[in-house]
Design a protein around this motif. Structure first.
Motif, PDB file in Angstrom:
ATOM      1  N   ARG A 170       0.849  -1.197   0.000  1.00 54.62           N
ATOM      2  CA  ARG A 170       0.000   0.000   0.000  1.00 54.62           C
ATOM      3  C   ARG A 170       0.881   1.243   0.000  1.00 54.62           C
ATOM      4  O   ARG A 170       1.801   1.372   0.798  1.00 54.62           O
ATOM      5  CB  ARG A 170      -0.885   0.019   1.248  1.00 54.62           C
ATOM      6  N   GLY A 171       0.594   2.162  -0.874  1.00 50.26           N
ATOM      7  CA  GLY A 171       1.303   3.426  -0.887  1.00 50.26           C
ATOM      8  C   GLY A 171       2.618   3.371  -1.643  1.00 50.26           C
ATOM      9  O   GLY A 171       3.162   2.312  -1.930  1.00 50.26           O
ATOM     10  N   ARG A 172       3.132   4.569  -1.955  1.00 49.35           N
ATOM     11  CA  ARG A 172       4.355   4.680  -2.736  1.00 49.35           C
ATOM     12  C   ARG A 172       5.555   4.051  -2.017  1.00 49.35           C
ATOM     13  O   ARG A 172       6.397   3.416  -2.651  1.00 49.35           O
ATOM     14  CB  ARG A 172       4.644   6.150  -3.036  1.00 49.35           C
ATOM     15  N   GLY A 173       5.640   4.240  -0.703  1.00 53.24           N
ATOM     16  CA  GLY A 173       6.785   3.713   0.045  1.00 53.24           C
ATOM     17  C   GLY A 173       6.892   2.201  -0.032  1.00 53.24           C
ATOM     18  O   GLY A 173       7.974   1.654  -0.271  1.00 53.24           O
ATOM     19  N   GLN A 174       5.774   1.517   0.197  1.00 57.41           N
ATOM     20  CA  GLN A 174       5.811   0.059   0.155  1.00 57.41           C
ATOM     21  C   GLN A 174       6.092  -0.461  -1.243  1.00 57.41           C
ATOM     22  O   GLN A 174       6.836  -1.440  -1.412  1.00 57.41           O
ATOM     23  CB  GLN A 174       4.496  -0.505   0.694  1.00 57.41           C
ATOM     24  N   TRP A 175       5.523   0.163  -2.244  1.00 54.47           N
ATOM     25  CA  TRP A 175       5.801  -0.260  -3.619  1.00 54.47           C
ATOM     26  C   TRP A 175       7.253   0.019  -4.000  1.00 54.47           C
ATOM     27  O   TRP A 175       7.850  -0.708  -4.798  1.00 54.47           O
ATOM     28  CB  TRP A 175       4.841   0.422  -4.596  1.00 54.47           C
ATOM     29  N   THR A 176       7.836   1.062  -3.415  1.00 55.44           N
ATOM     30  CA  THR A 176       9.263   1.335  -3.647  1.00 55.44           C
ATOM     31  C   THR A 176      10.123   0.223  -3.063  1.00 55.44           C
ATOM     32  O   THR A 176      11.095  -0.227  -3.689  1.00 55.44           O
ATOM     33  CB  THR A 176       9.656   2.684  -3.025  1.00 55.44           C
ATOM     34  N   ALA A 227       9.362   3.776   4.894  1.00 57.24           N
ATOM     35  CA  ALA A 227       8.115   3.006   4.870  1.00 57.24           C
ATOM     36  C   ALA A 227       8.313   1.717   5.653  1.00 57.24           C
ATOM     37  O   ALA A 227       9.414   1.167   5.695  1.00 57.24           O
ATOM     38  CB  ALA A 227       7.702   2.679   3.436  1.00 57.24           C
TER      39      ALA A 227
END
Length: 309
Positions: A63-69, A180
């Motif tokens: 979830r969110g940009r941090g986790q996908w990063t 994250a």
């Protein structure tokens, strides 16, 4: 008790990842194309870990940009780049199980360099640097490496394995820079699946074909199972747990212990006989490990003053 637990997990991880070099070599000798081999390995491991994440987590999706990063870094650097380069490098007869493990053991040195750039708070004391260098000398002695050979036989293959080590070291450090939090199980599962997809695309681009592989042969089955379940699913779960607890410099010191298990398993399974220098290399690695992990060892044995490493 926590220090003892971390130390035990550290040894288990070294055993899993050290013997994995032997299993990779065995699968390659059985005729599996290298990048396809790595991709199928993580198809299996990723599905296993995703199923585990679904069971133990309320929400296994990033979830969110941090986790996908975090998933992107894991997919590209820790899974796809590291394993594709390593598997291709190990196709060379000049790179046996122990030699591959020795080259990958440069990862702690590379991690230290990357950490100094990206994580300024990560530092080693003078004694820690001595231990790091002593361990590096030990793993070179363990594999009976002649520095002159690095410029001759199998140079390109060894360079690919070195690039794999650099990829893994950089990935370890960059995950520490992402602001994250993500469950280990979820990060591992999605990184494995993402990395497997990238390696399948690379395999197709390289013209590798699964048609000529005897997928039901014993060597193919046991090497794939060991790498997918033991070294990948279980190994990376331990790795990410220790990475969170110890930081990128300390956890990558597992590369100093792994060559012992690579040499032993290569000798037992593939008849890659160790040399008389094995015992000298082991001694140097052990002393270097004691210097680098002295604070954790002292805390495990009893209360003492803190020593910076």
């Amino acid at each position: 008790m926590t220090r003892v637990r971390n130390l035990l997990l550290f040894v288990v991880l070294a055993a899993l990842w050290g013997s994995a070099f032997m299993a990779i070599k065995a699968g390659l000798l059985a005729g599996i194309p290298p990048v396809l081999f790595a991709a199928v390995r993580y198809d299996i491991a990723g599905v296993i870990m995703l199923a585990y994440a679904v069971v133990v987590l309320d929400d296994p999706l990033p979830r969110g940009r941090g986790q996908w990063t975090l998933v992107a870094i894991g997919s590209v650097l820790l899974i796809a780049a590291y394993h594709a380069l390593l598997f291709v490098g190990e196709t060379s007869p000049a790179v046996n199980s122990a030699a591959a493990a020795v080259i990958v053991s440069l990862s702690p040195v590379l991690t230290t360099g990357f950490a100094r750039v990206f994580l300024p708070e990560e530092r080693l004391s003078a004694l820690g640097v001595v231990g790091l260098l002593l361990g590096l000398v030990g793993v070179a002695v363990l594999a009976d490496l002649d520095p002159n050979n690095l410029l001759t036989g199998g140079f390109v293959a060894k360079l690919l394995v070195l690039a794999a080590a650099a990829s893994f070291a950089l990935g370890s450090v960059l995950t520490g820079r992402v602001d994250a939090q993500m469950p280990i199980e979820s990060m591992e599962a999605w990184s494995m699946l993402g990395g497997a997809l990238l390696m399948h695309l690379l395999s197709i681009a390289l013209g590798e074909s699964p048609a000529g592989v005897a997928w039901t042969s014993f060597d193919v089955l046991w090497s794939m199972a060991y790498l997918s379940i033991g070294a990948s699913a279980i190994g990376f779960l331990i790795y990410f747990d220790l990475l969170e607890r110890l930081g990128p410099i300390q956890i990558n010191l597992v590369s100093y212990v792994a060559p012992i298990f690579a040499a032993l398993s290569g000798w037992v399974v593939l008849r890659e006989a160790p040399t008389p220098t094995t015992f000298g290399g082991f001694f140097l690695i052990f002393i270097g490990f004691l210097l680098l992990k002295r604070e954790a060892i002292r805390e495990a044995l009893g209360p003492t003053s803190s020593v910076s490493s």
